[in-house]
Scaffold this active site. Structure first.
Site, PDB file in Angstrom:
ATOM      1  N   ASP A  45       0.841  -1.209   0.000  1.00 58.81           N
ATOM      2  CA  ASP A  45       0.000   0.000   0.000  1.00 58.81           C
ATOM      3  C   ASP A  45       0.872   1.254   0.000  1.00 58.81           C
ATOM      4  O   ASP A  45       0.534   2.253  -0.636  1.00 58.81           O
ATOM      5  CB  ASP A  45      -0.907   0.015   1.241  1.00 58.81           C
ATOM      6  CG  ASP A  45      -2.043  -0.986   1.117  1.00 58.81           C
ATOM      7  OD1 ASP A  45      -2.501  -1.229  -0.005  1.00 58.81           O
ATOM      8  OD2 ASP A  45      -2.464  -1.523   2.162  1.00 58.81           O
ATOM      9  N   ASN A 122      -5.064   8.560   1.919  1.00 61.96           N
ATOM     10  CA  ASN A 122      -5.439   7.886   3.178  1.00 61.96           C
ATOM     11  C   ASN A 122      -5.937   8.868   4.227  1.00 61.96           C
ATOM     12  O   ASN A 122      -7.055   8.772   4.675  1.00 61.96           O
ATOM     13  CB  ASN A 122      -4.231   7.152   3.775  1.00 61.96           C
ATOM     14  CG  ASN A 122      -4.142   5.706   3.327  1.00 61.96           C
ATOM     15  OD1 ASN A 122      -5.051   5.208   2.674  1.00 61.96           O
ATOM     16  ND2 ASN A 122      -3.061   5.045   3.678  1.00 61.96           N
ATOM     17  N   ASP A 150      -3.356  14.213  22.017  1.00 60.83           N
ATOM     18  CA  ASP A 150      -2.151  13.911  21.236  1.00 60.83           C
ATOM     19  C   ASP A 150      -2.245  14.403  19.798  1.00 60.83           C
ATOM     20  O   ASP A 150      -1.244  14.781  19.198  1.00 60.83           O
ATOM     21  CB  ASP A 150      -1.896  12.403  21.215  1.00 60.83           C
ATOM     22  CG  ASP A 150      -1.256  11.923  22.514  1.00 60.83           C
ATOM     23  OD1 ASP A 150      -1.069  12.751  23.414  1.00 60.83           O
ATOM     24  OD2 ASP A 150      -0.955  10.714  22.612  1.00 60.83           O
TER      25      ASP A 150
HETATM   26  P1  NAD Z   1       3.637   1.305   5.324  1.00 62.59           P
HETATM   27  O1  NAD Z   1       3.669   1.102   3.860  1.00 62.59           O
HETATM   28  O2  NAD Z   1       4.464   0.465   6.204  1.00 62.59           O
HETATM   29  O3  NAD Z   1       2.117   1.223   5.757  1.00 62.59           O
HETATM   30  C1  NAD Z   1       1.798   0.953   7.040  1.00 62.59           C
HETATM   31  C2  NAD Z   1       0.700  -0.089   7.038  1.00 62.59           C
HETATM   32  O4  NAD Z   1      -0.516   0.544   6.686  1.00 62.59           O
HETATM   33  C3  NAD Z   1       0.912  -1.247   6.051  1.00 62.59           C
HETATM   34  O5  NAD Z   1       0.587  -2.448   6.686  1.00 62.59           O
HETATM   35  C4  NAD Z   1      -0.090  -0.929   4.937  1.00 62.59           C
HETATM   36  O6  NAD Z   1      -0.570  -2.089   4.257  1.00 62.59           O
HETATM   37  C5  NAD Z   1      -1.186  -0.284   5.738  1.00 62.59           C
HETATM   38  N1  NAD Z   1      -2.066   0.573   4.949  1.00 62.59           N
HETATM   39  C6  NAD Z   1      -1.736   1.649   4.195  1.00 62.59           C
HETATM   40  N2  NAD Z   1      -2.829   2.136   3.614  1.00 62.59           N
HETATM   41  C7  NAD Z   1      -3.858   1.353   4.015  1.00 62.59           C
HETATM   42  C8  NAD Z   1      -5.238   1.374   3.761  1.00 62.59           C
HETATM   43  N3  NAD Z   1      -5.792   2.317   3.022  1.00 62.59           N
HETATM   44  N4  NAD Z   1      -6.014   0.434   4.368  1.00 62.59           N
HETATM   45  C9  NAD Z   1      -5.480  -0.513   5.158  1.00 62.59           C
HETATM   46  N5  NAD Z   1      -4.169  -0.579   5.428  1.00 62.59           N
HETATM   47  C10 NAD Z   1      -3.381   0.348   4.868  1.00 62.59           C
HETATM   48  O7  NAD Z   1       4.001   2.768   5.749  1.00 62.59           O
HETATM   49  P2  NAD Z   1       3.852   4.090   4.967  1.00 62.59           P
HETATM   50  O8  NAD Z   1       4.248   3.955   3.572  1.00 62.59           O
HETATM   51  O9  NAD Z   1       4.491   5.131   5.798  1.00 62.59           O
HETATM   52  O10 NAD Z   1       2.267   4.259   4.998  1.00 62.59           O
HETATM   53  C11 NAD Z   1       1.685   5.378   5.475  1.00 62.59           C
HETATM   54  C12 NAD Z   1       0.382   4.942   6.075  1.00 62.59           C
HETATM   55  O11 NAD Z   1       0.645   4.240   7.277  1.00 62.59           O
HETATM   56  C13 NAD Z   1      -0.410   6.149   6.513  1.00 62.59           C
HETATM   57  O12 NAD Z   1      -1.194   6.651   5.469  1.00 62.59           O
HETATM   58  C14 NAD Z   1      -1.214   5.602   7.670  1.00 62.59           C
HETATM   59  O13 NAD Z   1      -2.525   5.244   7.288  1.00 62.59           O
HETATM   60  C15 NAD Z   1      -0.489   4.351   8.091  1.00 62.59           C
HETATM   61  N6  NAD Z   1      -0.142   4.489   9.501  1.00 62.59           N
HETATM   62  C16 NAD Z   1      -0.817   3.731  10.384  1.00 62.59           C
HETATM   63  C17 NAD Z   1      -0.586   3.852  11.741  1.00 62.59           C
HETATM   64  C18 NAD Z   1      -1.359   2.973  12.676  1.00 62.59           C
HETATM   65  O14 NAD Z   1      -2.131   2.125  12.199  1.00 62.59           O
HETATM   66  N7  NAD Z   1      -1.198   3.155  13.980  1.00 62.59           N
HETATM   67  C19 NAD Z   1       0.340   4.786  12.214  1.00 62.59           C
HETATM   68  C20 NAD Z   1       1.015   5.561  11.281  1.00 62.59           C
HETATM   69  C21 NAD Z   1       0.749   5.425   9.919  1.00 62.59           C
END
Ligand code: NAD
Length: 266
Positions: A45, A122, A150
């Protein structure tokens, strides 16, 4: 048709990228990184988020398709062994295009009426670099609450399964033009109060965050994170633009949700 490929840059993704370029050019397609009509994202993703931001200036002319070389992704739902099938369908133009809503983020700065606008696939989050975030939340020009905590997250429907879900937000079907505001650890006691529940806002509604303590904030837009200085306000709305995905077979959103979060074998 012109195509481009965004790879996660690991060995498997790069190997698949080379194969896809060879197959697609054999079928008469032209590799064009500048003006592609279809962009294949190979990785996860995160790779598709990179591809989206690379081509966000030509969303009307570009359709995206994601192949996952790790676990099943929300945007990356093709597996490497399907690449030949995918290439044949692309070359025959046997695909539909589906559109998902996006979030428009406008950051207004205190000086000289400057502003910056971003598109999120996202979500966008706001945090304070050092102290508790204190922001007035305004909905459609009316004060709604003073948030202390936060941070705040505004997500798109297709982003509702990402960070938003981890914050206790609802999963929203991407056919709904909406945006969702979720709280990150709000302070709630006899003095300070927030609504304490995610808010789902329709298209044409505006949410404006105005700093009470500030003026510097960490703002994320998908994977991009920047410290914004001298922020006057941050405005969120559902964008007039949409992201377009090439759909070659049906893979209903709720099936993707259950395969990703519940059980992929049933
Ligand atoms: P990354 O590619 O490691 O993504 C992090 C995770 O988020 C992966 O497992 C990916 O499959 C999942 N992900 C991304 N978009 C998704 C979606 N629309 N639906 C379900 N899962 C999804 O890291 P990155 O490239 O920095 O991705 C950025 C994304 O990471 C941000 O847009 C945010 O949504 C996500 N994120 C999640 C958390 C959390 O869940 N606590 C914290 C920070 C960021």
């Amino acid at each position: 048709m012109k195509f481009a490929i965004q790879s996660r840059n690991d060995e498997l993704s790069n190997k698949l990228m080379d194969e896809a370029i060879e197959y697609l050019t054999d079928f008469g397609l032209i590799y064009d990184e500048v003006k592609p009509e279809i962009v294949l994202s190979i990785g996860g993703d995160g790779t598709l988020l990179h591809a989206f931001h690379k081509y966000q200036h030509r969303l009307k002319e570009t359709a995206f398709v994601g192949i996952h070389t790790g676990h099943l992704g929300f945007y990356a739902d093709w597996i490497p062994s399907e690449i030949e099938k995918l290439v044949i369908s692309i070359s025959r133009k046997e695909f539909e295009v589906i559109e998902y809503p996006l979030l428009e983020v406008t950051i207004n700065y205190q000086h000289m009426d400057q502003s910056a606008t971003y598109l999120a696939l996202n979500e966008s989050t706001v945090k304070s670099p050092e102290v508790t975030l204190v922001m007035d939340v305004e909905l459609n020009n009316s004060h709604f609450e003073r948030f202390r905590g936060d941070g705040l997250c505004m997500s798109t429907p297709s982003g509702s399964t990402a960070y938003n879900k981890a914050l206790g937000g609802a999963i929203i079907h991407p056919s709904l033009p909406a945006m969702q505001l979720t709280e990150m650890a709000s302070i709630n006691n006899r003095v300070f109060r927030t609504v304490g529940a995610p808010l789902v806002l329709p298209a044409h509604h505006r949410c404006v965050l105005t700093p009470v303590k500030g003026p510097d904030f960490m703002v994320t837009v998908d994977h991009l994170q920047l410290l914004h200085k001298d922020v006057k306000s941050i405005q969120y709305r559902v964008s007039d633009e949409k992201v377009r995905f090439a759909r070659f077979r049906t893979f209903p959103f709720w099936k993707r949700v259950s395969d990703s979060f519940i059980d992929s074998d049933e």
